[in-house]
Design a protein around this motif. Structure first.
Motif, PDB file in Angstrom:
ATOM      1  N   GLU A  44       0.910  -1.080  -0.017  1.00  0.00           N
ATOM      2  CA  GLU A  44      -0.004   0.010   0.017  1.00  0.00           C
ATOM      3  C   GLU A  44       0.846   1.358   0.039  1.00  0.00           C
ATOM      4  O   GLU A  44       0.674   2.224  -0.717  1.00  0.00           O
ATOM      5  N   LYS A  45       2.025   1.243   0.745  1.00  0.00           N
ATOM      6  CA  LYS A  45       2.815   2.415   0.767  1.00  0.00           C
ATOM      7  C   LYS A  45       3.641   2.561  -0.498  1.00  0.00           C
ATOM      8  O   LYS A  45       3.567   3.714  -1.051  1.00  0.00           O
ATOM      9  N   ASN A  46       4.048   1.523  -1.106  1.00  0.00           N
ATOM     10  CA  ASN A  46       4.527   1.665  -2.587  1.00  0.00           C
ATOM     11  C   ASN A  46       3.602   2.021  -3.416  1.00  0.00           C
ATOM     12  O   ASN A  46       4.205   3.055  -4.265  1.00  0.00           O
ATOM     13  N   LYS A  47       2.345   1.720  -3.252  1.00  0.00           N
ATOM     14  CA  LYS A  47       1.263   2.110  -4.447  1.00  0.00           C
ATOM     15  C   LYS A  47       1.267   3.850  -4.405  1.00  0.00           C
ATOM     16  O   LYS A  47       1.438   4.646  -5.213  1.00  0.00           O
ATOM     17  N   ILE A  48       1.069   4.264  -3.016  1.00  0.00           N
ATOM     18  CA  ILE A  48       0.944   5.673  -2.656  1.00  0.00           C
ATOM     19  C   ILE A  48       2.286   6.401  -3.182  1.00  0.00           C
ATOM     20  O   ILE A  48       2.010   7.622  -3.655  1.00  0.00           O
ATOM     21  N   VAL A  49       3.427   6.112  -2.732  1.00  0.00           N
ATOM     22  CA  VAL A  49       4.612   6.725  -3.209  1.00  0.00           C
ATOM     23  C   VAL A  49       4.784   6.680  -4.578  1.00  0.00           C
ATOM     24  O   VAL A  49       5.040   7.812  -5.231  1.00  0.00           O
ATOM     25  N   SER A  50       4.578   5.716  -5.229  1.00  0.00           N
ATOM     26  CA  SER A  50       4.565   5.637  -6.744  1.00  0.00           C
ATOM     27  C   SER A  50       3.723   6.515  -7.469  1.00  0.00           C
ATOM     28  O   SER A  50       4.105   7.259  -8.340  1.00  0.00           O
ATOM     29  N   ASN A  51       2.487   6.821  -6.973  1.00  0.00           N
ATOM     30  CA  ASN A  51       1.616   7.720  -7.531  1.00  0.00           C
ATOM     31  C   ASN A  51       2.045   9.173  -7.211  1.00  0.00           C
ATOM     32  O   ASN A  51       1.952   9.972  -7.935  1.00  0.00           O
ATOM     33  N   LEU A  52       2.496   9.402  -6.015  1.00  0.00           N
ATOM     34  CA  LEU A  52       3.146  10.730  -5.743  1.00  0.00           C
ATOM     35  C   LEU A  52       4.200  10.853  -6.523  1.00  0.00           C
ATOM     36  O   LEU A  52       4.487  12.187  -7.219  1.00  0.00           O
ATOM     37  N   LEU A  53       5.196  10.074  -6.857  1.00  0.00           N
ATOM     38  CA  LEU A  53       6.575  10.500  -7.726  1.00  0.00           C
ATOM     39  C   LEU A  53       6.007  10.515  -9.208  1.00  0.00           C
ATOM     40  O   LEU A  53       6.870  11.412  -9.867  1.00  0.00           O
ATOM     41  N   LYS A  54       5.151  10.218  -9.396  1.00  0.00           N
ATOM     42  CA  LYS A  54       4.672  10.349 -10.995  1.00  0.00           C
ATOM     43  C   LYS A  54       3.840  11.625 -11.095  1.00  0.00           C
ATOM     44  O   LYS A  54       3.803  12.106 -12.111  1.00  0.00           O
ATOM     45  N   SER A  55       3.463  12.382  -9.913  1.00  0.00           N
ATOM     46  CA  SER A  55       2.720  13.633 -10.016  1.00  0.00           C
ATOM     47  C   SER A  55       3.518  14.635 -10.488  1.00  0.00           C
ATOM     48  O   SER A  55       4.730  14.773 -10.142  1.00  0.00           O
ATOM     49  N   ASP A  56       2.917  15.495 -11.050  1.00  0.00           N
ATOM     50  CA  ASP A  56       3.641  16.992 -11.523  1.00  0.00           C
ATOM     51  C   ASP A  56       4.082  17.849 -10.284  1.00  0.00           C
ATOM     52  O   ASP A  56       4.859  18.311 -10.244  1.00  0.00           O
ATOM     53  N   GLU A  57       3.178  17.580  -9.520  1.00  0.00           N
ATOM     54  CA  GLU A  57       3.333  18.484  -8.137  1.00  0.00           C
ATOM     55  C   GLU A  57       4.704  18.206  -7.593  1.00  0.00           C
ATOM     56  O   GLU A  57       5.341  18.834  -6.990  1.00  0.00           O
ATOM     57  N   PHE A  58       4.793  16.690  -7.418  1.00  0.00           N
ATOM     58  CA  PHE A  58       6.216  16.345  -6.688  1.00  0.00           C
ATOM     59  C   PHE A  58       7.293  16.561  -7.761  1.00  0.00           C
ATOM     60  O   PHE A  58       8.324  16.963  -7.197  1.00  0.00           O
ATOM     61  N   LYS A  59       7.305  16.341  -8.907  1.00  0.00           N
ATOM     62  CA  LYS A  59       8.239  16.784 -10.082  1.00  0.00           C
ATOM     63  C   LYS A  59       8.867  18.210  -9.823  1.00  0.00           C
ATOM     64  O   LYS A  59       9.825  18.691  -9.812  1.00  0.00           O
ATOM     65  N   ILE A  60       7.796  19.173  -9.585  1.00  0.00           N
ATOM     66  CA  ILE A  60       8.251  20.810  -9.318  1.00  0.00           C
ATOM     67  C   ILE A  60       8.781  20.801  -8.168  1.00  0.00           C
ATOM     68  O   ILE A  60       9.918  21.534  -7.988  1.00  0.00           O
TER      69      ILE A  60
END
Length: 127
Positions: A44-60
């Motif tokens: 569950e943690k891996n899925k949440i972190v993966s989705n965050l790392l893909k987000s434009d907000e995190f990349k910025i």
């Protein structure tokens, strides 16, 4: 006689270390939010972190921090906490400063919690 006194006083010091009063630190009670939280682990943690790392907000946020001289520690140190009381998934992403201090960037349900955009209370304003 000298050995007996040395043994007696050494035993007394050891006894006082364990029995004597110490300095106790108490957590402040009262103004806390009283939230019920639990850490998230595993798939569950891996899925949440993966989705965050893909987000434009995190990349910025990552790009800004790297441009400011911070180093991203990678996904191993990312912390995920679920706030049961407010039904919010909180993700903390650590960045290391040049002096070794850690800056934790926080995302609530994938939205970056920029400390510069948090409204200040009236007490914080200096007139």
């Amino acid at each position: 006689m000298k050995k007996i006194l040395t043994l007696f006083f050494t035993s007394l010091i050891v006894l006082l270390m364990f029995v004597g009063p110490g300095n106790v630190a108490f957590a402040h009670e009262g103004d806390g939010c009283g939230c019920i939280v639990e850490p998230v682990f595993g798939a569950e943690k891996n899925k949440i972190v993966s989705n965050l790392l893909k987000s434009d907000e995190f990349k910025i946020v990552k790009k800004e921090n790297i441009n400011n001289g911070l180093k991203w520690t990678g996904v191993k140190k990312v912390e995920v906490i679920y706030n049961i009381t407010h039904d919010v998934m909180m993700v903390g992403v650590p960045f290391i400063n040049k002096d070794g201090t850690v800056l934790m960037e926080v995302f609530f349900d994938g939205v970056y919690m920029d400390p510069d955009l948090i409204p200040q209370s009236e007490e914080d304003h200096i007139e």
